[in-house]
Write an enzyme that holds these catalytic residues in place. Structure first.
Site, PDB file in Angstrom:
ATOM      1  N   ASP A 139       0.796  -1.229   0.000  1.00  0.00           N
ATOM      2  CA  ASP A 139       0.000   0.000   0.000  1.00  0.00           C
ATOM      3  C   ASP A 139       0.831   1.283   0.000  1.00  0.00           C
ATOM      4  O   ASP A 139       0.691   2.116  -0.883  1.00  0.00           O
ATOM      5  CB  ASP A 139      -0.972  -0.009   1.189  1.00  0.00           C
ATOM      6  CG  ASP A 139      -1.941   1.159   1.153  1.00  0.00           C
ATOM      7  OD1 ASP A 139      -2.335   1.568   0.046  1.00  0.00           O
ATOM      8  OD2 ASP A 139      -2.304   1.665   2.227  1.00  0.00           O
ATOM      9  N   CYS A 176     -15.263  -6.236 -17.404  1.00  0.00           N
ATOM     10  CA  CYS A 176     -16.269  -5.227 -17.048  1.00  0.00           C
ATOM     11  C   CYS A 176     -17.292  -5.025 -18.160  1.00  0.00           C
ATOM     12  O   CYS A 176     -18.450  -4.689 -17.895  1.00  0.00           O
ATOM     13  CB  CYS A 176     -15.595  -3.890 -16.724  1.00  0.00           C
ATOM     14  SG  CYS A 176     -14.710  -3.865 -15.146  1.00  0.00           S
ATOM     15  N   CYS A 207     -20.745  -2.605 -18.561  1.00  0.00           N
ATOM     16  CA  CYS A 207     -21.266  -2.216 -17.245  1.00  0.00           C
ATOM     17  C   CYS A 207     -20.610  -0.911 -16.791  1.00  0.00           C
ATOM     18  O   CYS A 207     -19.402  -0.727 -16.912  1.00  0.00           O
ATOM     19  CB  CYS A 207     -20.988  -3.322 -16.223  1.00  0.00           C
ATOM     20  SG  CYS A 207     -21.545  -2.932 -14.549  1.00  0.00           S
ATOM     21  N   CYS A 212     -20.653   1.299 -11.318  1.00  0.00           N
ATOM     22  CA  CYS A 212     -19.792   1.989 -10.349  1.00  0.00           C
ATOM     23  C   CYS A 212     -19.666   3.468 -10.680  1.00  0.00           C
ATOM     24  O   CYS A 212     -19.673   4.322  -9.780  1.00  0.00           O
ATOM     25  CB  CYS A 212     -18.425   1.323 -10.275  1.00  0.00           C
ATOM     26  SG  CYS A 212     -17.536   1.220 -11.848  1.00  0.00           S
ATOM     27  N   CYS A 222     -21.303   6.470  -7.977  1.00  0.00           N
ATOM     28  CA  CYS A 222     -20.292   7.124  -7.131  1.00  0.00           C
ATOM     29  C   CYS A 222     -20.898   8.368  -6.487  1.00  0.00           C
ATOM     30  O   CYS A 222     -21.393   9.254  -7.196  1.00  0.00           O
ATOM     31  CB  CYS A 222     -19.074   7.496  -7.966  1.00  0.00           C
ATOM     32  SG  CYS A 222     -17.788   8.349  -7.018  1.00  0.00           S
ATOM     33  N   CYS A 243     -13.086  11.682  -3.922  1.00  0.00           N
ATOM     34  CA  CYS A 243     -13.489  10.342  -3.487  1.00  0.00           C
ATOM     35  C   CYS A 243     -13.845  10.351  -2.001  1.00  0.00           C
ATOM     36  O   CYS A 243     -13.082  10.852  -1.169  1.00  0.00           O
ATOM     37  CB  CYS A 243     -12.354   9.366  -3.755  1.00  0.00           C
ATOM     38  SG  CYS A 243     -12.678   7.681  -3.203  1.00  0.00           S
ATOM     39  N   CYS A 264     -15.238   4.176   1.823  1.00  0.00           N
ATOM     40  CA  CYS A 264     -16.489   4.063   1.060  1.00  0.00           C
ATOM     41  C   CYS A 264     -16.443   2.786   0.238  1.00  0.00           C
ATOM     42  O   CYS A 264     -15.423   2.472  -0.379  1.00  0.00           O
ATOM     43  CB  CYS A 264     -16.657   5.283   0.153  1.00  0.00           C
ATOM     44  SG  CYS A 264     -18.160   5.278  -0.846  1.00  0.00           S
ATOM     45  N   CYS A 293     -18.734   1.764  -4.808  1.00  0.00           N
ATOM     46  CA  CYS A 293     -18.360   1.272  -6.140  1.00  0.00           C
ATOM     47  C   CYS A 293     -18.037  -0.214  -6.135  1.00  0.00           C
ATOM     48  O   CYS A 293     -17.935  -0.838  -7.197  1.00  0.00           O
ATOM     49  CB  CYS A 293     -17.192   2.073  -6.704  1.00  0.00           C
ATOM     50  SG  CYS A 293     -15.645   1.895  -5.788  1.00  0.00           S
TER      51      CYS A 293
END
Length: 377
Positions: free
Chosen positions: A134, A188, A191, A194, A198, A214, A240, A243
């Site tokens: 990360d 995907c 589609c 998301c 949002c 975001c 959050c 999505c």
């Protein structure tokens, strides 16, 4: 020279220590990513939490001399909570995003990477390794995508066929020339759920996120939350999931695999009002093992105030008055004043006018004005 037996043995070992998916890729530069990151910088879409040097983010050889391969790993985390508590009037609850359920994933993923490091060092003389999770220089998702862990979805998450997008990622650069895996085809299709749902329009297009808008980023900031986003975060106090929860590829992916990631319902969906006056020691003792605690209690408390305003929770008014009177932090005093105006009630105007007489901070006075304006509206 590639050693097939070492690679297959490593794959089996990784599974034995709780790695849900492992993939391999070469250590050449991420050229397409470099162009995207430059464009992202130009547009001002970065959050500020990431490594600012694009070369370090896209050129593994800058991070490890002699780099030949990158090992990518993924650990699945739960998408559902068992026996989730339900908030009600007088006992409203906030919500931590799924990425913060259970123990801090940085710790869990690093432990697996450390075990793999030790395993490789026992078998390969002069092995060189650099691991990260990360907060490292490399972009986790780009590594995982090229290593065949999953494809990069329109929601900017890595989506795996087995676990959906509910996976933690980590990677390890090494001088061992492992055979690279083949990337997975993007599924995907047409589609765009998301993008359509949002809350703030942060997903500006497929695979392009304006991080500054975001909700996951906004809940981690420490200053006053911009007015236009306060109604958007609802009762989210960290992160959050919107999505991800709407993504068809996540349907049925419960991922109740690792005990360490299963949430304590009372912590993942905590009561909001007790958060308001929690000391640093209490906060660390209760939430300190969760990844959502990394920014400290201030953003969580500010978000809790906004969530109480979202619910128009009148029983919170005494706590909010107490914050306006005693809290040394202008962000907390100001957000409390705004919340009182949002919640309303017969005494709200008098409360804010009294606070206005004693307050000296210009930012807090501005929030008091906003609260009074909400009452008039």
């Amino acid at each position: 020279m590639i050693i097939p037996q070492l690679q297959s043995d490593l794959i089996e070992y990784a599974k034995s220590i709780g790695v849900d998916k492992i993939g391999f890729t070469h250590a050449s530069p991420f050229l397409e990513l470099k162009n995207r990151l430059k464009r992202q910088q130009e547009l001002g879409y970065q959050s500020g939490f990431e490594e600012s040097n694009i070369e370090l983010r896209t050129e593994p050889l800058r991070l490890l001399d002699g780099a030949e391969s990158i090992i990518a790993i993924a650990l699945a985390y739960p998408s559902k909570m068992e026996e989730a508590p339900v908030g009600k009037k007088g006992a409203r609850r906030g919500i931590f995003a799924r990425v913060s359920w259970g123990i801090d994933y940085h710790v869990a993923v690093r432990e697996r990477l450390q075990l793999i490091e030790e395993w490789l060092k026992e078998r390969v003389p002069n092995v060189q390794i650099k691991s990260m999770v990360d907060t490292g220089e490399l972009v986790d998702r780009a590594v995982a995508e090229r290593a065949g862990i999953g494809w990069s979805g329109k929601n900017c998450s890595i989506i795996t066929p087995e676990f959906g997008s509910y996976v933690y990622l980590g990677e390890m650069i090494t001088n061992i020339p492992f055979a690279p895996d083949t990337p997975i085809e993007n599924e995907c299709g047409d589609c765009r759920l998301c993008l359509d749902v949002c809350p703030t329009g942060a997903l500006v297009e497929a695979g392009q996120l304006n991080s500054g808008k975001c909700v996951a980023f906004l809940t981690q900031t420490k200053d006053f939350l911009p007015d236009e986003f306060r109604a958007k975060i609802g009762n989210r106090i960290y992160g959050c999931d919107t999505c991800q929860t709407v993504c068809p590829k996540n349907k049925g992916k419960l991922n109740w695999i690792h005990e360490e990631f299963k949430p304590d319902p009372e912590l993942a969906k905590p009561l909001l009002q007790p958060l308001l006056n929690m000391s640093n020691k209490e906060f660390k003792g209760k939430f300190g093992y969760m990844s959502g605690s990394w920014r400290g209690k201030k953003p969580i408390q500010r978000n809790a105030i906004i969530a109480l305003a979202h619910f128009k929770e009148e029983t919170a008014i005494p706590d909010l008055i107490d914050i306006m009177k005693k809290d040394e932090r202008p962000v907390m005093r100001g957000t409390a004043a705004w919340a009182i105006g949002k919640i309303g009630g017969p005494d709200a105007e008098a409360i804010l006018l009294k606070a206005q007489e004693k307050e000296t901070n210009k930012d807090v006075l501005c929030e008091i004005e906003k609260g009074l304006a909400l009452l008039k509206a």
